[in-house]
Enzyme design. Structure first.
Site, PDB file in Angstrom:
ATOM      1  N   PRO A  52     -21.796 -31.837  22.381  1.00 27.71           N
ATOM      2  CA  PRO A  52     -20.379 -32.196  22.204  1.00 27.71           C
ATOM      3  C   PRO A  52     -19.442 -31.032  22.492  1.00 27.71           C
ATOM      4  CG  PRO A  52     -21.412 -31.803  20.069  1.00 27.71           C
ATOM      5  CD  PRO A  52     -22.499 -31.700  21.091  1.00 27.71           C
ATOM      6  N   ASP A  91     -16.902 -32.510  19.483  1.00 33.30           N
ATOM      7  CA  ASP A  91     -17.011 -31.558  18.375  1.00 33.30           C
ATOM      8  C   ASP A  91     -15.607 -31.387  17.821  1.00 33.30           C
ATOM      9  OD1 ASP A  91     -17.870 -29.676  16.619  1.00 33.30           O
ATOM     10  OD2 ASP A  91     -19.029 -28.554  18.086  1.00 33.30           O
ATOM     11  N   TRP A 536     -21.722 -25.326  14.293  1.00 35.64           N
ATOM     12  CA  TRP A 536     -22.974 -25.302  15.050  1.00 35.64           C
ATOM     13  C   TRP A 536     -24.071 -26.068  14.312  1.00 35.64           C
ATOM     14  CZ3 TRP A 536     -23.167 -24.088  19.951  1.00 35.64           C
ATOM     15  CH2 TRP A 536     -22.172 -23.242  20.482  1.00 35.64           C
ATOM     16  N   GLN A 572     -25.764 -21.147  26.001  1.00 37.22           N
ATOM     17  CA  GLN A 572     -26.164 -21.920  24.829  1.00 37.22           C
ATOM     18  C   GLN A 572     -27.569 -21.575  24.338  1.00 37.22           C
ATOM     19  OE1 GLN A 572     -24.192 -23.784  23.026  1.00 37.22           O
ATOM     20  NE2 GLN A 572     -22.509 -23.346  24.435  1.00 37.22           N
ATOM     21  N   TRP A 576     -26.264 -23.909  21.089  1.00 42.61           N
ATOM     22  CA  TRP A 576     -26.730 -25.276  20.858  1.00 42.61           C
ATOM     23  C   TRP A 576     -28.245 -25.405  21.018  1.00 42.61           C
ATOM     24  CZ3 TRP A 576     -27.256 -29.823  24.448  1.00 42.61           C
ATOM     25  CH2 TRP A 576     -27.349 -31.024  23.738  1.00 42.61           C
ATOM     26  N   LYS A 609     -14.255 -13.286  35.010  1.00 41.58           N
ATOM     27  CA  LYS A 609     -14.210 -14.525  34.254  1.00 41.58           C
ATOM     28  C   LYS A 609     -12.963 -15.308  34.649  1.00 41.58           C
ATOM     29  CE  LYS A 609     -14.417 -16.248  29.492  1.00 41.58           C
ATOM     30  NZ  LYS A 609     -14.449 -15.869  28.051  1.00 41.58           N
ATOM     31  N   LYS A 612      -6.895 -18.450  32.851  1.00 51.60           N
ATOM     32  CA  LYS A 612      -5.625 -19.162  33.089  1.00 51.60           C
ATOM     33  C   LYS A 612      -4.478 -18.176  33.244  1.00 51.60           C
ATOM     34  CE  LYS A 612      -6.817 -23.433  30.612  1.00 51.60           C
ATOM     35  NZ  LYS A 612      -6.476 -24.309  29.468  1.00 51.60           N
TER      36      LYS A 612
END
Length: 1289
Positions: A52, A91, A536, A572, A576, A609, A612
């Site tokens: 999620p 989430d 988590w 992850q 996750w 990276k 924005k």
């Protein structure tokens, strides 16, 4: 036709995005995704878990990459016979949501939340959790991902939270939950601790103070221990110093003005304080253990009372290293994990200390215990602390350091390490079980599982799952004040039973007030602990909570657990993937998934990276709008990121993929549609693809090759997808597009246009249709839009039932085709691979020597390895090689010496580098020095022994060399062949090249006018200078220009009234100007004597005096085709004989005449009719009634052609008398048919004479003479000059 295939417009960049929008409308109309789920509901289950995402931000390229991988795999599973439930999850709890509320409402600490009230605070959080949900659905849908938003799950749903409670309760019952005091990464901006894997998500390079402070030794005047730190804010909390007991330490006298004191530090770390050996003198040297227990004066007096518990002494521990600092580590036990452990071991602190030395609140501000800096944030207090210590003379070195430091993944602020009370899951004791469970899983790429993830599991720490926050799933523990009585609630029903209250929501504001009576008489009721779960923990619980396990769907879940597949980013591994494995192993003793794809990160083009703020990447939806979602999907699944590496996103590479793959692919499909349309129009019958019944009927080698390659591709794709290696699938699919468009379609255009006749055209169309459909179905999971677009059109020519009996409304309802083993021919694929090598080598030579492909060359010589089999395979493809390289002659040979070709060799570093190790260079020298004969011997033996090593064929790279012998050849070679191109100039070849330039200009103009092959047009050609070379070539090569361009031509400038103009243009060609005019329809010449292509009857050439002149001795008719000819010619004029020899009828009726004409022109039979002088002929009319006349053939339903006539045959001919025969037969041989189609070969002439006069074929070939006496023999190459004459056999 309009009710079947729809015409495909010309392909351009905008085509893709526009067509994708139409596909989305179709899917919406069909409710395609949910319909597919209904269709598959009774199939075996393929279980997929979707991690999620947070709904507080918009999807970025990382989401798109992972989402595309998930979509490809789940679509593939569905189209391979599985039912795949795909539920989208959100989430909705935790820091991401709370941080947004804190920012917008100016909340800086727990007191602000208390003033607002948890109920209002949670309502604010609830209000933004779905802020971007509609944007997420819009973006994901536009990208073609099929996932269920209607049946989604959110972590805020009470039924989801209830399953989370059940998971925790199971762990509690297993003794895996405890409350402890532990130093943890702490976000002061979010006022909460983070887990270790959260802390590892956002390391940044940052500048911090680098300070060496002095700690005067008690009882040794002027002597001080010196310790280094980059966190001066921890110095007020110092309780001890630590050294390594096994390493060497020294007492040194400083000799500089800046550092005149006596210092104790590690010998190996003197460089931290002194720049050179001359700046100090060693007074003593000893092991670190000798310092244990040494007392020193504290920096501050805030916690001086702790001296009675053993504080402010030197401790020993092996964690102190010689890699950095001074070898003396300052201990602030509540702000460092090792500090806490060491001080706990020495009894300076207790795990349940009532007065922990932790003078920093949840917002990161000093408490009143540190009076001089009270209220200041710890990072902001650094300068003030240093200034104070400088004043006291306790700073030895004060510099700055640039190092990597953990930042909060949500607030992007520096983390601190701080001891906090927390609820923990015991993970350390599960390490062996976790590693065992991990071994049962399959990862792509494998190194992530074996290295990164396994290493993380080996170092796994107990997991702090509690957070002092508000918006989350509350921890279901009700305790007494002293924690001596604890109740863990596992369900809503249990909570209602224990509290006597109805519960409808499980968030803090709904249950914090509920109490549970104590089991101990007279004791106050139990209250819920204030913490909520780390989000988590909720993510790790999603396999169970998304189906409300174990309260609902219990059997269904247990039958499908573990999941077949999950996928997320490589980051992850500590998120996750880790939480899923911990909870699944703790609950069930097995992993939660079977197969996993971990993708790399998507970075900006500069390797940074994506940001924005910096705007260093293009908006994903702009890419989709400009190039289409399919191009973006294929770019991502063909990138290093699918191998677990990082991808530098480049917009130009998306466009490159569009141009190199999608445009050619769509053009191949467009070409197929056009040719089916042409076939149906010309043949008067519908084209139907009958599935496997239509496949494999062709004997054409290129048809068999592309079918074999397709089946090999299907087998490879099934193999790689079963192994989840998407990175091995996409390059194969891209290669397939290249083979289909740049090789098969390009090499078979004439066949597909019908030049080889109806049957050959039908086989080629069936093959192309089969390949396109296979490709569409296998590519559908990768590029769902373009495949749907093509399928929706092509399915209209697929016979009902060819795809089985199920719903065929969408390509995504169909199964991926299985390979047909019988169609796979490795030999054929190898032959065409050799063909491709030869063609590419030839193209290279043309480019290198500036020889345009339009200009023909005399010969190409191909020298190959592999003996006769390789030569045979090449000769079977001779016509393709000659046409593609535009050469007159192909010569193949294995006799290398004849052309000055030698063999050389080198080693294959990839296979030998690691194997030979130190011998590799010596072996290479020997191999490179092998003679031609030695290399040939190695190839024949299949091995080579060098310096004690046996080399096999794959270990050696054999190359061709060219000495330059053998005429005007230019050479180029690869490992499979050497190509020699004869570049000798020839007037004839140059003239044809110029004619091809004219053809090129005609084709360009047709394309500019958007004409399709079935459009009936005429082109008028006029050259500005009638005496120029171009004018001569246009006149002499008119027939060639018509044949090649497939467009009837008229010589002369177009004038008004000659027809409807489609387009006009003036084109420069070799220093002359060519005027081109394309008009509508097949135009008659000015005299009206001929029709369509403007082919005027060929007049008999003058003959020698010795030969009797006259017309054909056999009755004849001329025929003119009012339409497009095939069989490789553009000529529309021919002559047919009614008898041959005289008195022996060949054709007796007009129906037979029509069939004879069809064998010449290749026109479709369905609607064809014969006219003479604009009147139709009855099929049964005797052929003798039209002898000597000109007939017109048309296949337009309502078309009546113009009248035309001629006094002589159109085709060149000779009369033949066979004086040696018993009856003195006379006959006629047509030297060309159709007109301009090229003279009959000597071999064909011999066969004709034998047939006409019934001569035995096993006797010597008949001889020809110019006179009856048979004294003047004729050579066969003189026949062209004898047209219209009589010769004698």
């Amino acid at each position: 036709m309009g009710e079947r295939l729809q015409s495909v417009p010309e392909v351009d960049q905008k085509t893709f995005s526009n067509e994708e929008e139409k596909v989305l409308e179709l899917w919406n109309k069909l409710d395609a995704f949910h319909s597919s789920l209904k269709q598959s509901k009774d199939r075996p289950r393929f279980t997929f878990y979707d991690g999620p995402p947070f709904a507080t931000g918009l999807p970025h390229y990382g989401h798109i990459l992972a989402g595309t991988i998930k979509d490809v795999v789940t679509r593939w599973a569905h189209q391979n016979g599985y039912h795949v439930e795909r539920r989208f999850g959100w989430d909705t709890h935790g820091l991401p949501v709370e941080y947004e509320i804190d920012k917008t409402h100016g909340i800086t600490g727990p007191e602000d939340v208390a003033a607002m009230g948890i109920k209002q605070y949670n309502e604010l959080c609830r209000g933004i959790v779905s802020r971007y949900a509609s944007e997420w659905e819009q973006v994901i849908t536009r990208l073609g991902r099929w996932i269920d938003f209607r049946n989604d799950y959110k972590t805020l749903y009470p039924w989801f939270m209830e399953s989370v409670w059940w998971v925790f309760a199971q762990l509690y019952q297993k003794g895996l939950v405890y409350r402890g005091f532990k130093v943890m990464p702490f976000s002061t901006a979010c006022s909460t601790p983070l887990s270790n894997f959260e802390a590892g998500q956002n390391y940044k390079d940052t500048q911090d103070p680098s300070v060496v402070a002095s700690f005067p030794v008690v009882g040794q005047e002027g002597v001080a221990l010196v310790a280094w730190t980059t966190t001066p804010w921890t110095l007020p909390s110092n309780l001890a110093l630590c050294v390594n007991p096994e390493l060497d330490y020294v007492k040194v006298q400083g000799k500089t003005e800046e550092r005149p004191g006596i210092y104790i530090m590690m010998e190996a770390r003197l460089c931290q304080v002194f720049k050179s050996e001359g700046q100090y003198e060693v007074l003593e040297k000893f092991k670190g253990r000798e310092l244990e227990g040494m007392r020193y004066q504290p920096l501050f007096d805030y916690f001086q009372h702790r001296g009675s518990r053993g504080a402010f002494r030197v401790l020993c521990d092996g964690y102190v290293s010689s890699e950095s600092g001074t070898g003396v580590v300052h201990q602030a036990p509540y702000f460092g994990e090792d500090d806490f452990r060491v001080c706990l071991g020495y009894g300076i602190i207790d795990r349940d200390d009532e007065e922990p030395i932790c003078p920093v609140d949840d917002a990161g501000r000093f408490t009143p215990a540190v009076r001089d800096f009270q209220g200041k944030h710890v990072k902001e207090a650094d300068p003030a602390i240093l200034k104070e210590l400088q004043t006291r003379g306790r700073i030895v070195v004060a510099e700055t350091v640039y190092h990597s430091y953990p930042f909060c993944w949500r607030s992007d602020t520096p983390l601190i390490y701080r001891a906090v009370p927390s609820w923990f899951i015991r993970v350390e004791q599960m390490q062996d079980k976790l590693l065992e469970a991990n071994e049962k899983t399959y990862w792509v790429p494998g190194f992530v599982k074996e290295k990164r993830f396994a290493n993380w599991l080996r170092e796994a720490r107990d997991w702090a799952v509690s957070r002092k926050r508000y918006w989350g799933t509350p921890i279901p523990l009700w305790t007494s004040e002293d924690f001596s009585e604890v109740v863990c609630v596992s369900s809503v029903e249990e909570l209602e039973r224990l509290t006597g209250q109805k519960v409808t929501d499980l968030h803090r504001d709904n249950i914090d007030h509920l109490t549970i009576p104590s089991a101990r008489p007279g004791q106050p009721p139990l209250k819920r602990v204030p913490e909520v779960f780390d989000c988590w923990f909720e993510s790790g619980s999603m396999p169970y909570a998304q189906v409300h396990y174990p309260f609902e769907r219990r059997r269904e879940f247990e039958d499908c657990f573990p999941a077949d597949f999950i996928a997320e980013g490589i980051d992850q591994t500590r998120g996750w993937f880790y939480t899923l494995l911990v909870l699944s192993t703790a609950l069930f003793g097995k992993p939660p998934f079977k197969n996993l794809i971990a993708n790399g990160l998507v970075l900006a083009e500069d390797g940074q990276k994506m940001s924005k703020r910096k705007k260093n990447y293009p908006d994903p939806m702009e890419i989709v709008q400009e190039y289409g979602a399919d191009a973006l999907r294929l770019y991502l699944t063909n990138s290093p990121a699918v191998r677990g590496d990082n991808l530098r996103f480049k917009k130009s590479e998306v466009f490159g993929l569009l141009k190199e793959v999608f445009v050619p692919w769509l053009n191949a499909y467009r070409f197929f549609v056009q040719q089916v349309e042409r076939y149906e129009k010309e043949e008067g019958e519908s084209f139907w693809f009958k599935g496997e019944a239509s496949v494999g009927r062709s004997t054409n080698v290129m048809d068999r090759w592309i079918l074999s390659f397709t089946q090999s591709l299907l087998a490879a794709v099934h193999r790689e997808m079963n192994a989840y290696r998407l990175y091995n699938v996409t390059p194969r699919l891209v290669k397939f597009v290249d083979n289909l468009t740049n090789w098969y379609v390009r090499f078979n255009r004439r066949r597909l246009k019908g030049d080889g006749g109806r049957e050959d055209c039908l086989r080629a169309l069936e093959t192309l249709c089969a390949v396109l459909l296979s490709m569409i179905r296998v590519m559908a999971p990768f590029t769902p839009f373009i495949t749907e677009t093509m399928y929706q059109n092509i399915k209209n020519v697929v016979e009902p039932g060819a795809f089985g009996q199920g719903d065929t409304g969408s390509v995504h309802y169909l199964s991926v085709p299985q390979p047909i083993e019988a169609l796979i021919s490795p030999a054929t694929e190898a032959s065409v691979t050799l063909l491709q090598s030869v063609v590419e080598l030839g193209r290279y030579l043309r480019d290198r020597h500036n020889l345009p492909l339009k200009y023909p060359l005399q010969e190409v010589v191909v020298v190959v390895q592999g003996g006769e089999s390789a030569l045979h395979s090449l000769l079977s493809l001779e016509d393709y090689i000659k046409e593609e390289l535009n050469v007159r002659c192909l010569t193949t040979s294995t006799d290398r010496s004849r052309y000055g070709v030698t063999l050389t060799a080198d080693i294959n570093f990839r296979s030998l580098g690691a194997r030979l190790k130190g011998d590799v260079k010596a072996v290479q020298r020997v191999v490179c020095g092998l003679s031609d004969a030695e290399v040939q011997g190695m190839l024949e033996r299949g091995s080579l022994d060098v310096l004690g090593h046996t080399l096999l064929p794959d270990d050696v790279v054999v190359k061709y060399g060219f000495t330059g012998k053998g005429g005007h050849y230019e050479a180029h070679a690869d490992q499979s062949a050497l190509v020699l191109l004869d570049t000798t100039p020839s007037e004839e070849l140059l003239a044809e090249g110029l004619a091809r330039e004219v053809v090129n200009r005609i084709q360009r103009l047709r394309k500019k006018a958007r004409l399709v092959p079935t459009d009936e047009v005429t082109v008028w050609l006029a050259v500005d200078d009638p005496k120029s070379q171009l004018a001569l070539i246009v006149d002499s090569h008119k027939q060639f220009i018509e044949t090649t361009s497939r467009t009837p031509c008229r010589l002369g400038k177009f004038e008004a009234g000659m027809g409807e103009v489609v387009i006009q243009d003036d084109c420069p060609v070799k220093e002359s100007m060519l005027n081109l005019t394309i008009t509508r329809g097949f135009q008659e010449s000015k005299s009206g004597a001929t029709l369509d292509s403007g082919m005027t009857p060929v007049t008999a050439a003058p003959t020698t005096a010795a030969v009797v002149k006259g017309g054909p001795v056999c009755p004849w008719v001329n025929v003119v085709l009012d339409g497009t000819p095939r069989h490789g010619t553009a000529s529309c004029s021919a002559t047919l004989l009614l008898e041959n020899p005289v008195g022996h009828p060949v054709v007796t009726s007009t129906a037979q005449l029509l069939e004879e004409a069809r064998s010449v022109f290749g026109f479709p039979a369905g609607q064809a009719r014969l006219f003479v002088e604009r009147q139709p002929l009855s099929p049964n009319a005797p052929a003798t009634t039209v002898a000597g006349k000109t007939l017109v053939i048309t296949y337009g339903r309502e078309k009546v052609p113009a009248a035309t006539s001629a006094l002589k045959p159109y085709s060149r001919y000779i009369n033949v008398e066979c004086g040696g025969s018993s009856n003195g037969l006379r006959g006629c041989v047509l030297l060309e048919n159709p007109c301009g189609g090229g003279l009959v070969s000597q071999h064909a002439l011999t066969a004709l004479l034998q047939k006409i006069f019934n001569l035995h074929s096993n006797t010597a070939p008949p001889s020809l003479f110019a006179d009856k006496a048979k004294k003047s023999a004729l050579s066969l190459d003189a026949l062209a000059r004898l047209s219209g004459s009589t010769v004698y056999v």
